[in-house]
Write an enzyme that holds these catalytic residues in place. Structure first.
Site, PDB file in Angstrom:
ATOM      1  CB  ILE A  53      34.372  33.860  42.791  1.00 35.56           C
ATOM      2  CG1 ILE A  53      35.509  34.825  43.165  1.00 35.56           C
ATOM      3  CG2 ILE A  53      34.277  33.728  41.280  1.00 35.56           C
ATOM      4  CD1 ILE A  53      36.866  34.377  42.682  1.00 35.56           C
ATOM      5  CG  ASP A 179      48.960  39.545  44.385  1.00 30.72           C
ATOM      6  OD1 ASP A 179      49.999  38.950  44.754  1.00 30.72           O
ATOM      7  OD2 ASP A 179      47.825  39.248  44.790  1.00 30.72           O
TER       8      ASP A 179
END
Length: 519
Positions: A53, A179
């Site tokens: 990221i 999730d």
């Protein structure tokens, strides 16, 4: 795997099973998305088991600073989770779709990040896939640890309501998040955490489409390849079987709320978290056991309190009563975590009688836990050929006939044989085993039939005698030309061998032929 901060480099980075870690891209790299918009890459902000990221900015002529408004998730093109996440954002998280939903639901915002861009990028011959989303601040897992593994009740209620809004929006587009956990719930970047922070649900790498293209809900099917998918401590009972639904997301969110309130789930370690050697099947069995007895579940989670929080108890009781394909009552679940709403609002949502029973009676059928379907459940036997199937529980009463030699000897043997023959023929006809009758012979016999009939008559009269092979000569009509030539040569050789030796002319050779020509 939840993204880790770039500065937490003490832990050795390990790729997720079946995935490859990406090459680190340099700061200032320009990425072009599918709409031909350029994005400038900044420092790496975090990493996970699938990719990295980075901070990013759409102002490519300026350097990317720490207060960048966007982040870019990058993974190798051979990995799959970011591909699933990109499809979710393109189909369900575009800005106009979010705005339309907020307008219809009369909401100011929704906790789902908006889609900003995506595409592919090639660096040093390696192909990468990237996704651009807005940048947010701290995640709830860090907030949970900062508060000593227990969040304030007011903050928990706010997070629960916002996550229910986000899940309702996701489910309306036919997706299940699969999730939901603290590290995937992020807050807006603010210097201080307000009493009611704005939370967003991120990381859709395991997003699951629970509806088919025709709009039908997918059935409950055990999938061993996807069994125990997600984060083990928050995995729903359905996800332990390898399938996902709206009920699974509600159950996973319930585990998170319960952890925020009590600090630790019953199947976690004393200090929190799961052991690396934890058996997923054992954790699954514990969840099944606790959700079958909500009162015992609450007593284990809150041992120091006489009465557990009413909101989470009612929430888990409702989740345990849901069917696999049933749409959750989001308004009722949100009302549990809104302390200002009175019982009249709950009564209006679920009906006057049902609203009273929710408070008065805890053993009502509406809130009773329902058993999960057993994987190897035996189905009822279906009739085959209009007859019942024989199973283990099906007993046939056989009647044994008594045998007596006196009755057998008293019967005539010829009649017994005839009756048994007729009975066997009748049984074969009844069972469809008798072959069809032969067609009748033709009225006029053929030449071959006449020849066969003549031979039969000659044999009966004693006229026909079979010729022996010794007297039978070779017939040329059944021989091939090559066989005839061989037979002629054989006859010629036999005739020559039978002649006297003197009459046999000398062997003709080239030399003898030359001598004869000279003479």
């Amino acid at each position: 795997m939840a993204p880790r901060r770039a500065e937490d480099l003490q832990v050795k980075r390990i790729a997720a099973p079946g995935c490859r870690l990406p090459t680190r891209l340099p700061i200032g790299e320009i990425l072009t998305d599918i709409t031909h918009k350029d994005w400038k890459l900044g420092p790496r902000l975090g990493y996970g088991g699938f990719g990295d990221i980075y901070l990013a900015s759409d102002e490519i002529h300026k350097s990317v600073t720490q207060d960048a408004k966007y982040v870019i998730k990058i993974e190798p093109h051979c990995n799959g989770p970011l591909f699933v996440e990109m499809n979710f954002y393109i189909r369900a998280a575009r800005q106009h779709l979010i705005n339309k939903w907020c307008e219809n639901q009369q909401l100011s915002r929704i906790g789902v990040p908006s889609y900003e861009g995506s595409g592919s990028h090639i660096y040093k011959g390696e192909r990468f896939r990237f996704l651009v989303i807005p940048r947010y601040g701290v995640d709830v897992s860090q907030l949970f640890n900062n508060y000593g593994r227990k969040l304030p009740t007011k903050l928990v209620n706010s997070l629960a309501v916002q996550m229910l809004d986000a899940l309702e929006y996701i489910h309306s587009h036919g997706y299940a998040h699969a999730d939901v956990k603290s590290s995937n719930i992020v807050l807006e970047n603010a210097p201080t955490i307000p009493e009611s922070p704005r939370a967003y649900l991120v990381d859709y790498g395991l997003a699951y489409r629970f509806r088919t293209a025709a709009g039908m809900h997918k059935p409950f099917v055990h999938d061993e390849r996807r069994a125990h998918e997600g984060t083990l401590e928050f995995t729903s009972r359905d996800a332990h079987h390898g399938t996902h639904s709206r009920r699974g997301d509600m159950e996973t969110l319930g585990y998170n709320i319960l952890q925020w309130m009590c600090g630790r789930l019953p199947w976690e370690r004393e200090q929190g978290g799961m052991d690396h050697n934890s058996d997923p099947d054992h954790v699954h069995a514990q969840k099944e056991l606790f959700l079958s007895d909500i009162a015992h579940f609450m007593s284990v989670c809150f041992p120091d309190r006489k009465k557990p929080p009413a909101a989470i108890k009612s929430y888990m009781k409702y989740i345990s009563s849901l069917d696999f394909q049933t749409k959750p009552h989001y308004s009722y679940l949100r009302s549990l975590f809104k302390p200002r709403e009175k019982m009249e609002s709950v009564t209006r949502l679920l009906g006057s009688n049902l609203g009273k029973r929710v408070v008065a009676d805890e053993n009502i059928d509406y809130l009773r836990p329902k058993k999960m379907p057993y994987l190897r459940e035996r189905r009822p036997c279906k009739p085959v050929n209009c007859q019942g199937r024989i199973t283990r529980n099906h007993h046939v009463n056989f009647q044994t006939a008594t045998f007596s030699w006196e009755e057998v000897l008293a019967r005539h043997p010829d009649r017994m044989a005839k009756s048994s023959l007729v009975q066997n023929v009748e049984d074969d006809v009844f069972n469809g085993l008798t072959p069809p009758p032969s067609p009748p012979p033709p009225s006029l016999p053929t030449y071959a039939m006449l020849q066969v009939i003549k031979r039969m008559k000659d044999r009966q009269a004693g006229i026909y005698r079979q010729k022996t092979k010794a007297n039978e000569e070779l017939k040329a009509k059944w021989m091939t030309p090559a066989m005839e030539e061989v037979a002629q040569l054989k006859k010629k050789v036999q005739s020559i061998m039978s002649m006297p030796e003197k009459s046999i002319s000398p062997r003709v050779t080239r030399s003898r032929v030359a001598r004869l020509n000279r003479k």
